[in-house]
Design an enzyme around this catalytic site. Structure first.
Site, PDB file in Angstrom:
ATOM      1  N   ASN A  10     140.211   9.899 107.579  1.00  0.00           N
ATOM      2  CA  ASN A  10     139.032  10.695 107.250  1.00  0.00           C
ATOM      3  C   ASN A  10     138.835  10.626 105.739  1.00  0.00           C
ATOM      4  OD1 ASN A  10     137.104  12.640 106.832  1.00  0.00           O
ATOM      5  ND2 ASN A  10     138.367  14.372 107.512  1.00  0.00           N
ATOM      6  N   TRP A  11     137.877   9.823 105.337  1.00  0.00           N
ATOM      7  CA  TRP A  11     137.681   9.616 103.892  1.00  0.00           C
ATOM      8  C   TRP A  11     136.940  10.772 103.238  1.00  0.00           C
ATOM      9  CZ3 TRP A  11     136.023   3.708 103.309  1.00  0.00           C
ATOM     10  CH2 TRP A  11     137.059   2.912 103.806  1.00  0.00           C
ATOM     11  N   HIS A  96     135.485  19.764 111.883  1.00  0.00           N
ATOM     12  CA  HIS A  96     136.561  19.749 110.890  1.00  0.00           C
ATOM     13  C   HIS A  96     136.609  21.112 110.195  1.00  0.00           C
ATOM     14  CE1 HIS A  96     138.842  18.808 107.297  1.00  0.00           C
ATOM     15  NE2 HIS A  96     139.329  17.780 107.964  1.00  0.00           N
ATOM     16  N   GLU A 168     144.811  20.541 113.287  1.00  0.00           N
ATOM     17  CA  GLU A 168     144.974  20.487 111.836  1.00  0.00           C
ATOM     18  C   GLU A 168     145.124  21.891 111.277  1.00  0.00           C
ATOM     19  OE1 GLU A 168     143.119  16.657 110.139  1.00  0.00           O
ATOM     20  OE2 GLU A 168     141.495  18.071 110.394  1.00  0.00           O
ATOM     21  N   GLY A 174     145.302  18.869 102.776  1.00  0.00           N
ATOM     22  CA  GLY A 174     145.108  18.588 101.351  1.00  0.00           C
ATOM     23  C   GLY A 174     146.018  19.391 100.436  1.00  0.00           C
ATOM     24  N   SER A 214     148.126  16.762 105.599  1.00  0.00           N
ATOM     25  CA  SER A 214     149.112  16.153 104.701  1.00  0.00           C
ATOM     26  C   SER A 214     150.065  15.178 105.407  1.00  0.00           C
ATOM     27  CB  SER A 214     149.897  17.228 103.952  1.00  0.00           C
ATOM     28  OG  SER A 214     149.013  18.006 103.156  1.00  0.00           O
ATOM     29  N   GLY A 235     143.784  12.441 105.862  1.00  0.00           N
ATOM     30  CA  GLY A 235     142.810  12.581 104.784  1.00  0.00           C
ATOM     31  C   GLY A 235     143.263  11.814 103.549  1.00  0.00           C
ATOM     32  N   GLY A 236     143.892  12.518 102.634  1.00  0.00           N
ATOM     33  CA  GLY A 236     144.270  11.942 101.343  1.00  0.00           C
ATOM     34  C   GLY A 236     144.969  10.593 101.438  1.00  0.00           C
TER      35      GLY A 236
END
Ligand code: PGA
Length: 257
Positions: A10-11, A96, A168, A174, A214, A235-236
């Protein structure tokens, strides 16, 4: 019953055209012709087309981060399922926590979007998860149950097996804090029990439940090794080709066991 692990990146609202194209190119090269797990990347909407072109011939699939649940019409600024499939999307992330928190998206809206996604031949990735306060108040299971029931409220049994759920925990997104594999597995197990109640045990056994929050190369193996964790929404770490590739490798290793 085997569920093929599914790793999705997920950018979010990151990258520009150049960095999106570069990252997708690195991943296409890194993944090669096939991978044991399923892999998707979800770039920002404006870069979907550019990334889609690069993914031709690659097993990496394309996903969007949201959709608007209506057919073509006067909806200024919105993008619908037909447009997303038109440019090569197979997946769409729905509900999300950032959309729930920042845009006030509700379970009812997610339920409507889910129907639009399925009607438009997109596979929805439905996100659920508790906040830190809710976890500390021991409300995790109740919150997640309400989100799953609400978000899947209009889902037909016949289509349920194809839906993906992403658990999540909001406090892990994050932040660098990750649920331990045991904490995550316990919620995943309860989601699967709930799905068995809502649909059938057989259908619940087919629905993939990703973990997100994370996920990094160094915790992926332990998380993905849990019996009810069927992949990751990243994500990251999905913004760095080497890290995302390492997470894919971890999922491939789990497939091989
Ligand atoms: P993170 O994000 O991996 O950066 O925690 C996950 C997500 O929000 O899907």
């Amino acid at each position: 019953m085997t569920r093929r692990p599914f790793i999705a990146g997920n950018w979010k609202m990151n990258t520009r055209r150049d960095s999106a194209v570069e990252l997708a190119g690195q991943l296409v090269k890194g993944v090669g012709e096939r991978s044991a797990c399923e892999v998707a990347i979800c770039p920002p909407t404006v870069y979907l087309s550019a990334v889609s072109d690069l993914l031709a011939g690659s097993p990496i699939e394309l996903g969007a981060q949201n959709l608007y649940p209506a057919a073509d019409g006067a909806y200024t600024g919105e993008v619908n399922a037909a447009m997303l499939t038109d440019i090569g999307c197979r997946f769409v992330i729905l509900g999300h926590s950032e959309r729930r928190q920042l845009m006030g998206e509700t379970d009812a809206e997610v339920a409507t979007k889910l129907q639009a996604a399925l009607a438009g031949n997109l596979v929805p990735i439905v996100c659920v998860g508790e906040t830190l306060e809710q976890r500390q108040a021991e409300q995790t299971e109740a919150v997640v149950e309400a989100q799953v029931r609400g978000s899947l409220a209009e889902l037909d049994e016949a289509r349920a097996a194809g839906v993906v759920i992403a658990y999540e925990p909001v406090w892990a997104i994050g932040t660098g804090l990750t649920a331990t594999p045991e904490q995550a597995e316990s919620v995943h197990r309860s989601i699967r029990q709930l799905l068995a109640e809502m649909f059938t045990p057989e259908i619940a056994g087919q629905i993939r439940i990703q973990y997100g929050g994370s996920v990094k190369p160094d915790n992926a193996v332990d998380l993905l090794g849990q019996p009810n964790i069927d992949g990751a929404l990243v994500g990251g770490a999905s913004l760095k080709a080497a890290d995302f590739m390492a997470i894919i490798a971890a999922a491939d290793a789990v497939c091989a066991t």
